[in-house]
Design a protein around this motif. Structure first.
Motif: not given
Lengths: 897, 195
Positions: B158-159, B161-167, B176, B179
């Protein structure tokens, strides 16, 4: 509001009037001998509590009335309105009863009204913020208050010497210092009432508010010392008395804090053992905190400090120990009591001001005091801030200083203290009372009214509320540890070092001692945030009622929105294919009969309304009653919550399709297979086949269907990584179900790919046989799955299938039902994805293929040679939520291969 | 002794770009500390010297922070490197954060460099990304022992995913930083005495 208050006032007034006439007393001489009365009026027996209740009721009703108009409360702080209301009510009481009634009695104030407010503020004090700024808070509270008291007192005395105060104010230097000491303290009640509505940034708020709480010790000491000096007479005061005065400052403050901490310890320890009597948990919190207050008061220590420390100290452990419900109860009761006390205080302040017999006016004194407290407050803040900024990491800038100076509100504490003065010892008491009333009114009303525009005008940094994210929480912890480590390396034992030390001590000993073992185990801040995020997702899902069927509503509230095009992460894929699924659903909804739609709606109702409460209940209980089994379940539930949102669209879609009576059987079969598969792949991936349990539950009665769904959900969530393969197979076979017509199935190496025949389920479900829907489904799914994981043979079959399914002419009628945007997203993928040669890029690990084979062979319920079960399973992929999501999860997995 | 004093004097003579972010007084203080840590008076610190600091041993990130003193697998750090690492934690001068001379390198105590320091504690393989695995390792250090491995994994998922923007399933430095954009890093990653 007046109309509401008048009838209420009628009763107490009548009572008060009755009190004055002794002849009405029952049993008084002249009355006939008592006989059995049919109706007796016993006002006196209930008078006191009745009056209390009535006043609180009046205050609460007034509050309701104020808040009817949002405009008024946004402009005028509630405290101002209440004071004004008090003035009006006081005037009425005065006019009716011809004497002032119901004033703010110091005894009532200190024993009953103040403790709830202080407890509330201490308990809900953001402790981290408080300790981060403790230095500044203490400076302002101690030095600032001393400075204010002495300068104001001395300046007033100077004013008197200069002849600007009327000579009838008989007061010496000591009297003025006494007055200065009581008027100098910033009042927590007033500050809280005003600043809570202003929303300045946290640092500023905690400094002003912390100061107002902690300065109580100084105020109490100063007041008592000055008071005793005045009573002794200035001639009798000796040097030792001054020393005693200074010493008493430490005794009172440290003693008060110590009392508070002792009671906090006791409270935490007590709540550790309330496992079987949850119901008294909230009561314990209030009782012990109040006991701390009374104990400190009894020992003439700083009671406010005691309660503040008690609340601050116990919170962490108490919150961990008591149940979820108790926590809510504590929170609401505390807030209610505090708000109630605050309301009554301000109203009584207004009423008390009406009583002109108590006060005597002197313009010089009043104006002088007003000017001095404002001026010296500002001067003190500037001087102290200058010193503090030498040591502060983040200096307080000028704007902060302005707000701090201006936010120095005086309130009921000063009023109560001035009322407590002894008129025989302090001849100028009446003048002091009048001045105090004016000062309190001025600060609360004028400053309270203007501070909001001022803050806006100065563009003070406002507090910004952002939801906590896991990243922030984690990184914050990292930063703490980094800073502690750096301080170690530098060899400077500063704040971070000691905080780290304290946290270690707390973790090692204190938490072990004060926290229930079960609570201690799950007590971790990062875990907490995670837990809360999950709960919030779940709640928001429930709030949406599961009715969000559009693809636009599929954003997780706790996750930042993302717009990037290259989405391949699990969530995004889920969401993406979620929209695909929704697309599917919309087609069905338009094609299906009203009966099916009804079913769907009913299912959503059940889904949203029925089992959510059950689960919430389970949570609150399970949080602390933890057996092995319960723990596991709890974990599962957390996972379920986490995935719930993401699976939402699938679930709704599938339920919509499949909500008919015949489903449970098929589903279970499918689930069985799924869990088998999970177990097998689990082992290949080096994971324990934990999901065997689900198999068992799957065999149980059909009554617990919902629960089973949940579990299958959770199993998938947990096995996210492993599951892909299974569902690849399934997704493919489902595709191939269509593809059998093309006759290319022999090529497929998977034993499961067998020409299927229509199952009973298929016959039962009218739409199963509908070519149009299936075509849509296939086209949307194949485009996703094919390029990633297909093996050679499969790929061939798919391409042949493609030739069957892709001719747009057959699908065209159905496609028109789709929203254009989903078409746009789905279509471009097909040409891009299919041509890419999966042979080269994705070699299917033979072991996996083998695993898949053995899996399907080993499933006893579903002999692979028979077509029927396979079909059932395939139906199931369409139907059950569990089977629905796999394609996309697997897709992601495939991407990682 | 002479070598030590020259060592002490040396940093003072250094052009400011070498110690861009540590003031004179802090340098002296740091050098005292450096000598105290340097157990054999060898003029440099090795891992052991830092590991001797008692509180670092119990710090969950202690090892990683020690590692950050020894970049690129070196086994010793001289005073310059020592001060350089610690310079990250110097408080930012009031509000003048974004206005350094464009020709000079970004000061070590800038927001980005502070973040970068934290980032490289996560990013063990130095590929510029915090993978799920790396996140999991950090979480394992940070979260209490009571949380099961699976729970940890889901937290890590989850952490990320929360931060991941470009997938890409990992957290890049920009992600990083993003966030933490609401957080006052200048304040949270500074130690006053290093001013």
């Amino acid at each position: 509001m007046l109309r509401a208050a008048l009838p209420l006032l009628g009763l107490p007034l009548a009572g008060a009037a009755a009190e004055g006439e002794p002849t009405q007393e029952p049993g008084a001489p002249g009355e006939p001998p008592p006989s059995l009365a049919l109706f007796r009026w016993q006002w006196h027996e209930v008078e006191a509590p009745y009056l209390v209740a009535l006043w609180i009721l009046v205050a609460s009703l007034a509050k309701i009335v104020f808040h009817l108009s949002r405009k008024v409360t946004s402009l005028v702080p509630e405290s101002c309105l209440l004071i004004l209301l008090g003035l009006v009510l006081g005037g009425i009481v005065l006019a009716v009863a011809k004497k002032a009634e119901y004033q703010l009695e110091p005894g009532t104030f200190f024993l009953f009204l103040l403790p709830p407010i202080v407890l509330d503020s201490g308990y809900f004090m953001p402790s981290r913020l408080f300790f981060d700024n403790l230095g500044a808070i203490l400076t302002y509270a101690v030095v600032g208050t001393l400075w204010n008291a002495f300068t104001t007192g001395a300046a007033l005395w100077g004013l008197q010497q200069a002849g600007l105060v009327a000579p009838r104010v008989q007061a010496g230097l000591l009297d003025f210092l006494l007055f200065g000491s009581l008027i100098s303290a910033v009042d927590p009640v007033a500050v809280l009432a005003v600043f809570e509505e202003v929303h300045v940034n946290e640092t500023l708020f905690i400094i002003v508010f912390g100061e107002s709480l902690l300065n109580d010790a100084v105020t109490v000491v100063l007041y008592k010392v000055c008071n005793s000096f005045v009573e002794m007479g200035s001639a009798n005061v000796q040097a030792t008395d001054y020393l005693k005065g200074i010493a008493s400052l430490f005794v009172v403050s440290l003693g008060g804090a110590a009392v508070g901490l002792v009671f906090a310890f006791l409270l935490a320890l007590t709540t550790r053992f309330t496992k079987r009597v949850r119901i008294i948990e909230p009561l314990l919190v209030f009782l012990l905190a109040y006991a701390a207050y009374l104990t400190a008061e009894m020992a003439s220590l700083s009671a406010i400090l005691a309660v503040t420390m008690c609340g601050l100290g116990c919170k962490k452990y108490v919150e961990a120990n008591i149940s979820h419900k108790s926590r809510t109860a504590v929170k609401y009761t505390m807030k209610t009591l505090a708000s109630c006390a605050e309301t009554v205080i301000f109203m009584l302040l207004g009423i008390s001001a009406v009583d002109s017999s108590k006060w005597a006016w002197d313009s010089g004194l009043v104006l002088g005091t007003l000017v001095f407290i404002l001026f010296f407050r500002a001067l003190g803040v500037v001087l102290q801030t200058w010193v503090l900024n030498q040591f502060r990491l983040v200096p307080l800038d000028k704007i902060d200083q302005v707000v701090m100076s201006y936010g120095g509100l005086r309130g009921a504490v000063a009023f109560a203290l001035v009322i407590l003065l002894d008129r025989t010892k302090v001849p100028a008491k009446d003048y002091f009372v009048a001045t105090t009333i004016v000062v309190v009114f001025f600060t609360v009303i004028v400053q309270g009214l203007t501070i909001k525009p001022l803050v806006k005008w100065l563009k003070v940094k406002r507090s910004e509320h952002h939801k906590p994210t896991l990243n922030q929480e984690l990184h914050e912890h990292t930063f703490d540890h980094i800073l502690a480590a750096v301080e170690d390396v530098v060899g400077h034992h500063g704040y971070h070092y000691w905080r780290d030390r304290w946290e270690q001590f707390d973790k090692k000993y204190l938490s072990q001692l004060l926290m229930r073992r079960s609570a201690y185990r799950i007590r971790d801040q990062i875990w907490d945030v995670y837990y809360r995020l999950n709960i919030r997702d779940a709640i928001s899902f429930v709030d949406q009622g599961g009715h969000v069927l559009s693809s636009t509503g599929l954003t997780l509230p706790s996750m930042p929105s993302r717009n990037s095009v290259a989405e391949t992460s699990v969530t995004n894929l889920l969401r993406e294919s979620g929209s695909g699924a929704c697309l599917d659903l919309q087609v069905i909804d338009t094609v299906r009969s009203g009966r099916d739609r009804e079913d769907a709606v009913m299912h959503h109702l059940l889904c949203g309304g029925l089992y959510k409460p059950r689960r919430r209940h389970v949570e609150s209980c399970r949080r602390h009653f933890i057996s092995e089994d319960a723990r596991e379940r709890q974990d599962k539930e957390v996972f379920q919550q986490n995935m719930k949102q993401r699976l939402e669209s699938f679930k709704s879609t599938k339920h919509n399709i499949c909500f008919t009576k015949s489903k449970p059987r098929l589903r279970k079969a499918g689930r069985k297979k799924a869990s088998d598969g999970v177990a097998n792949t689990g082992t290949t991936n080096g994971k324990p086949p934990r999901d065997v349990g689900f198999q068992d539950t799957g065999k149980q009665g059909a009554g617990s269907e919902e629960e089973e769904e949940e579990e299958s959900d959770s199993s998938e969530t947990e096995k996210e990584d492993d599951e892909g393969i299974i569902f690849v197979a399934r997704a493919t076979s489902e595709v191939l179900q269509e593809g059998k017509v093309s006759g290319s199935l022999e090529v497929c190496p998977s034993p499961r790919i067998i020409p299927p025949s229509p199952t009973c389920a298929e016959k039962e479900l009218p739409w199963k046989s509908g070519q149009g829907d299936l075509a849509v489904y296939v086209s949307s799914e194949t485009t996703k799955i094919v390029p990633v994981d297909m093996q050679t043979g499969w790929n061939q079959s798919i391409s042949s299938l493609e030739s069957l399914a892709s001719p747009p002419c057959t699908q065209a009628p159905t496609m028109t039902h789709l929203p254009p945007h989903s078409l746009a997203t789905e279509e471009p993928q097909a040409p891009l994805a299919l041509p890419s040669d999966p042979l080269l890029s994705f070699a299917f690990p033979p072991s996996w293929a083998k695993a898949g084979r053995s899996r399907s062979e080993s499933s006893a319920d579903i002999p692979q040679q028979e077509l029927q079960p396979l079909m059932g399973q395939e139906d199931h992929t369409h139907l059950s939520p569990g089977a629905a999501n796999p394609p996309c999860i697997q897709f992601n997995k495939g991407g990682r291969l | 002794q002479g070598a030590l004093s020259s060592c002490l004097r040396k940093p003072r003579r250094d052009p400011p770009s070498f110690f861009p972010a540590v003031s004179q007084a802090s340098l002296v203080r740091l050098h005292h500390r450096f000598r105290a840590l340097d157990s054999n008076k060898k003029g440099y610190l090795c891992r052991m010297d830092l590991q001797q600091i008692g509180a670092l041993a119990v710090n969950p990130l202690g090892d990683r922070i020690i590692d950050s003193f020894f970049p690129d697998g070196s086994h010793s750090v001289d005073f310059r490197g020592f001060a350089r690492v610690l310079a990250h934690f110097r408080p930012v001068e009031d509000e003048g954060t974004g206005t350094w001379d464009p020709e000079e390198p970004e000061p070590l105590n800038s927001r980005m460099n502070k973040l970068r320091f934290a980032f490289q504690l996560y990013d063990l393989d130095r590929d510029g990304k915090i993978s799920r695995h790396e996140m999991l390792q950090v979480l394992r250090l940070m979260v209490g022992v009571q949380v099961t491995e699976e729970q940890l994994e889901s937290i890590a998922d989850r952490t990320v995913q929360e931060a991941d923007e470009d997938g890409d399933g990992a957290v890049s430095f920009l992600e990083f930083a993003k966030t933490l954009e609401k957080m006052n890093i200048e304040q949270k990653m500074s130690i006053r005495i290093l001013k």
